[in-house]
Design an enzyme around this catalytic site. Structure first.
Site, short mmCIF file in Angstrom:
data_model
loop_
_atom_site.label_atom_id
_atom_site.label_comp_id
_atom_site.label_asym_id
_atom_site.label_seq_id
_atom_site.Cartn_x
_atom_site.Cartn_y
_atom_site.Cartn_z
N SER A 133 3.62 -2.60 10.21
CA SER A 133 5.11 -2.74 10.24
C SER A 133 5.78 -4.04 10.02
O SER A 133 6.61 -4.46 10.43
CB SER A 133 5.59 -2.13 11.75
OG SER A 133 5.26 -0.88 11.99
N GLY A 161 2.77 1.93 10.60
CA GLY A 161 3.65 2.85 10.54
C GLY A 161 4.47 3.32 11.72
O GLY A 161 5.01 4.26 11.87
N GLY A 168 2.83 -1.49 4.28
CA GLY A 168 2.94 -0.02 3.65
C GLY A 168 4.41 0.46 3.61
O GLY A 168 4.73 0.50 2.42
N GLY A 169 5.03 1.25 4.83
CA GLY A 169 6.30 1.80 4.40
C GLY A 169 7.28 0.95 3.61
O GLY A 169 7.99 1.32 2.83
N GLU A 220 -6.66 4.35 8.24
CA GLU A 220 -6.62 5.88 7.92
C GLU A 220 -7.70 6.54 7.43
O GLU A 220 -8.06 7.86 7.60
CB GLU A 220 -5.27 6.07 7.17
CG GLU A 220 -3.91 5.89 8.04
CD GLU A 220 -2.65 5.45 6.97
OE1 GLU A 220 -2.80 5.44 5.73
OE2 GLU A 220 -1.83 4.90 7.50
N GLU A 268 -5.10 -5.31 10.54
CA GLU A 268 -4.22 -4.23 10.76
C GLU A 268 -4.47 -3.64 12.13
O GLU A 268 -5.20 -2.44 12.21
CB GLU A 268 -4.17 -3.28 9.76
CG GLU A 268 -3.81 -3.97 8.35
CD GLU A 268 -3.37 -2.90 7.28
OE1 GLU A 268 -2.20 -3.09 6.82
OE2 GLU A 268 -4.05 -1.63 7.16
N ASN A 294 0.79 -1.05 -0.16
CA ASN A 294 -0.06 0.01 0.01
C ASN A 294 0.83 1.28 -0.10
O ASN A 294 1.54 1.71 1.10
CB ASN A 294 -0.99 0.10 1.27
CG ASN A 294 -1.63 1.20 1.64
OD1 ASN A 294 -1.73 2.00 0.65
ND2 ASN A 294 -2.11 1.41 2.69
N TRP A 295 0.87 1.85 -1.28
CA TRP A 295 2.01 3.20 -1.18
C TRP A 295 1.48 4.39 -0.49
O TRP A 295 2.05 5.38 -0.46
CB TRP A 295 2.30 3.29 -2.72
CG TRP A 295 3.18 2.28 -3.19
CD1 TRP A 295 3.65 1.24 -2.62
CD2 TRP A 295 3.67 2.32 -4.70
NE1 TRP A 295 4.52 0.67 -3.58
CE2 TRP A 295 4.31 1.26 -4.80
CE3 TRP A 295 3.33 3.08 -6.02
CZ2 TRP A 295 4.86 0.61 -6.14
CZ3 TRP A 295 3.90 2.76 -7.04
CH2 TRP A 295 4.57 1.44 -7.12
N LYS A 296 0.13 4.34 -0.47
CA LYS A 296 -0.43 5.38 0.33
C LYS A 296 -0.40 6.62 -0.51
O LYS A 296 -0.35 6.64 -1.71
CB LYS A 296 0.04 5.84 1.56
CG LYS A 296 -0.12 4.42 2.83
CD LYS A 296 0.10 4.63 4.18
CE LYS A 296 0.25 3.51 4.75
NZ LYS A 296 0.12 3.42 6.22
N HIS A 299 -9.41 0.97 5.08
CA HIS A 299 -8.11 1.16 5.94
C HIS A 299 -8.29 2.08 7.05
O HIS A 299 -9.14 2.97 6.99
CB HIS A 299 -7.35 1.86 4.90
CG HIS A 299 -5.65 1.92 5.46
ND1 HIS A 299 -5.33 2.76 6.16
CD2 HIS A 299 -4.72 0.77 5.02
CE1 HIS A 299 -3.99 2.39 6.56
NE2 HIS A 299 -3.84 1.29 5.97
C1 PEP Z 1 -0.66 -0.21 6.09
O1 PEP Z 1 -0.83 1.02 6.00
O2 PEP Z 1 -1.50 -0.70 5.58
C2 PEP Z 1 0.52 -0.63 6.79
C3 PEP Z 1 0.27 -1.70 7.16
O3 PEP Z 1 1.68 0.45 7.03
P1 PEP Z 1 2.84 -0.26 7.47
O4 PEP Z 1 3.80 -1.33 7.02
O5 PEP Z 1 3.91 1.01 7.15
O6 PEP Z 1 3.00 -0.12 9.11
#
Ligand code: PEP
Length: 260
Positions: free
Chosen positions: A214, A174, A235-236, A98, A168, A10-12, A96
């Site tokens: 993470s 993050g 994500g990251g 966010e 999640e 997920n590049w957000k 999600h």
């Molecule tokens: C996400 O936003 O779906 C996520 C899991 O982010 P991260 O891996 O950066 O925690």
């Protein structure tokens, strides 16, 4: 039975068109190979077209990060399911944390978006997860069940069988703080148990349930070894091709350890 890993990035709100191009150039150099895993990236809308062009032949499928539930019309700023399918998407992330936290996403809007995704032929990746105060208050499973009910009500067993779920924990997104494999497994097992009540045990066993929060190359192997963890929403660590490819490789390594 352990399923072949499913790993989605997920590049957000990151990655311009030139960055997307560079990501795929790097990916081609690393070339982890598509045979042993389902791999997906979810770029921002503006990079979808470039990602669609660049991903051809790489083994990577495309997903979007959200969609609107109407198909077309006077909805300024929104993007519909048919538009995403047209841009080359096969998957779409829905609900999600966010979106729940910053954009007023509710169970009702999650449900409308899932229905719109299905109508457009997209597979929804439905996110659920508890906050830290909820976990500390011992409410994790209750919160997850409530979010699940919201996502599932109104859909038939056959349709639900095609959903992908992503657990999640909000406190792990993050933050660099990952759920332990045991904490994640407990929730994944509960999600699958609820699905089994709804659609039967064999069908529930086939549903893909991802962990997100993470995830990195160093923790993917241990997480994937857990029986109800079928892959990851990253994500990251998906913003660069190398760690994303490492997570895919670690998942494949854990998969073969389980099935052999
Ligand atoms: C996400 O936003 O779906 C996520 C899991 O982010 P991260 O891996 O950066 O925690």
């Amino acid at each position: 039975m352990k399923k072949r890993p499913f790993v989605a990035g997920n590049w957000k709100m990151n990655m311009t068109v030139p960055m997307t191009r560079a990501w795929f150039e790097e990916w081609l150099r690393l070339s982890p190979g598509p045979e042993d895993a389902e791999m997906v990236v979810c770029p921002p809308y503006t990079s979808l077209w470039e990602a669609a062009r660049r991903s051809t032949g790489t083994g990577i499928w495309l997903g979007a990060q959200n969609l609107y539930w109407e198909e077309a019309g006077a909805f300024t700023g929104e993007v519909s399911g048919p538009m995403l399918a047209d841009a080359g998407c096969r998957y779409v992330i829905i609900g999600h944390s966010e979106r729940r936290q910053y954009f007023g996403e509710t169970e009702a809007t999650v449900q409308k978006r899932i229905a719109a995704a299905i109508r457009a032929g997209l597979r929804p990746i439905v996110c659920v997860g508890e906050t830290l105060p909820q976990r500390e208050a011992g409410q994790t499973l209750e919160v997850i069940q409530a979010q699940l009910e919201g996502g599932l009500s109104g859909f038939t067993g056959e349709t639900i069988g095609g959903f992908i779920f992503a657990y999640e924990p909000v406190w792990a997104i993050g933050t660099g703080r990952t759920a332990t494999p045991e904490q994640a497994q407990e929730v994944h097992q509960a999600v699958r148990g609820r699905l089994a009540q709804k659609i039967g045990k064999p069908a529930a066993g086939c549903v893909i349930i991802l962990y997100g929060g993470s995830v990195k190359p160093s923790n993917a192997y241990d997480l994937f070894r857990k029986p109800d963890i079928d892959g990851f929403l990253v994500g990251g660590a998906s913003l660069e091709a190398a760690p994303f490819a490492e997570i895919v490789k670690e998942s494949i390594r854990a998969y073969y350890k389980e099935v052999n």
